[in-house]
Design a protein around this motif. Structure first.
Motif, short mmCIF file in Angstrom:
data_model
loop_
_atom_site.label_atom_id
_atom_site.label_comp_id
_atom_site.label_asym_id
_atom_site.label_seq_id
_atom_site.Cartn_x
_atom_site.Cartn_y
_atom_site.Cartn_z
N ILE A 18 0.84 -1.20 0.00
CA ILE A 18 0.00 0.00 0.00
C ILE A 18 0.87 1.25 0.00
O ILE A 18 1.97 1.26 0.56
N THR B 77 -4.94 -3.29 8.06
CA THR B 77 -3.99 -4.19 7.40
C THR B 77 -3.93 -5.49 8.21
O THR B 77 -4.60 -5.63 9.23
N ASP B 78 -3.08 -6.41 7.77
CA ASP B 78 -2.91 -7.65 8.53
C ASP B 78 -2.43 -7.36 9.96
O ASP B 78 -2.84 -8.03 10.91
N ASP B 79 -1.55 -6.37 10.11
CA ASP B 79 -1.05 -6.02 11.44
C ASP B 79 -2.18 -5.52 12.35
O ASP B 79 -2.21 -5.82 13.54
N GLY C 250 -3.97 -4.70 -0.31
CA GLY C 250 -2.99 -4.28 0.69
C GLY C 250 -3.61 -3.77 1.97
O GLY C 250 -2.97 -3.76 3.02
N ALA C 251 -4.86 -3.32 1.90
CA ALA C 251 -5.56 -2.80 3.08
C ALA C 251 -7.02 -2.60 2.72
O ALA C 251 -7.39 -2.59 1.54
N LYS D 236 0.88 4.68 1.46
CA LYS D 236 0.18 5.45 2.50
C LYS D 236 -0.02 6.91 2.10
O LYS D 236 -1.03 7.52 2.43
N GLU E 146 -3.12 3.88 12.56
CA GLU E 146 -4.14 3.38 11.64
C GLU E 146 -5.09 4.49 11.18
O GLU E 146 -5.74 4.37 10.15
N ILE F 18 -7.33 2.72 8.45
CA ILE F 18 -6.80 1.71 7.54
C ILE F 18 -6.58 0.41 8.30
O ILE F 18 -5.96 0.39 9.36
N ILE G 278 -7.66 -7.23 2.01
CA ILE G 278 -6.27 -6.91 2.34
C ILE G 278 -5.31 -7.65 1.40
O ILE G 278 -4.33 -7.08 0.92
#
Length: 223
Positions: free
Chosen positions: A4, A180-182, A117-118, A6, A216, A178, A113
């Motif tokens: 992604i 994401t996996d995190d 990417g998100a 940002k 985020e 946003i 995601i």
């Protein structure tokens, strides 16, 4: 997984935010909002959690020129919009004890995601007022819908408690979040192990804790 950008996402969020900042009403009266959706033949006007659907209704009107509406679909689940990444429109009451919001289907978010990417959440935050003890607003809405829903009738049979309805919303902020996996690793789950009335399992949904968010939130606007 697609990386992604940002900076690009922040520009998108700022563009959306500017459009909403100059076009959204700040005070949302429940009766007026529901009637507005009903007169526009918006399918969700009967929903008791009208604030979130009214925000979605407004976003679909105001953002159709700068976002693809609706967004990508995974199985039976559609995101509300798309611009670089899939987005959902959500609303949250700031004067409440819980600051967790139910986002979307877990598998749809995971796939979004993976593909983009998100995924993003455009979150309207504001102060709400609740129904009076006589539930005047609730009774008005039931009459407008043509009577009590099957869900409400079944709830009364069970003797289950009915929460007070929100009668107004004053918009204070819109945040752009946003996921994401995190971020998913910090999220909880809603409807895990739940089943529908026919016995089929309900799709698990992502539960986002607003008090744990930091980087985020890529953009916000105050009202």
């Amino acid at each position: 997984m697609k990386p992604i950008n940002k900076a690009m996402l922040k520009n998108v969020a700022q563009n959306i935010g500017n459009t909403l900042h100059y076009s959204l009403p700040i005070k949302w009266d429940g009766k007026q909002s529901i009637l507005e959706m009903k007169e526009a033949n918006y399918p969700q006007w009967k929903q008791m959690e009208w604030i979130g659907f009214y925000f979605q209704f407004l976003c679909e009107q105001k953002l159709s020129g700068i976002m693809q509406i609706p967004g990508p679909q995974y199985g039976n689940v559609k995101f509300d919009a798309y611009n670089i990444i899939p987005w959902d429109f959500k609303a949250h009451a700031m004067n409440t004890s819980s600051h967790q919001i139910i986002v979307n289907d877990s598998m749809a978010i995971a796939n979004g995601i993976k593909d983009f990417g998100a995924v993003g959440v455009i979150l309207a935050v504001g102060k709400v007022e609740y129904n009076d003890e006589n539930r005047t607003f609730q009774k008005w809405h039931e009459e407008l819908k043509g009577g009590k829903s099957r869900y409400e009738i079944e709830r009364e049979k069970r003797g289950a408690w009915s929460r007070l309805r929100k009668v107004s919303f004053e918009l204070k902020q819109i945040s752009f979040i946003i996921i994401t996996d995190d971020v998913l690793e910090k999220c909880g789950a809603f409807q895990r192990g739940f089943r529908n009335s026919n016995g089929s399992p309900r799709n698990e949904k992502v539960l986002l804790d607003l008090e744990k968010l930091d980087d985020e939130i890529i953009h916000y606007i105050d009202f």
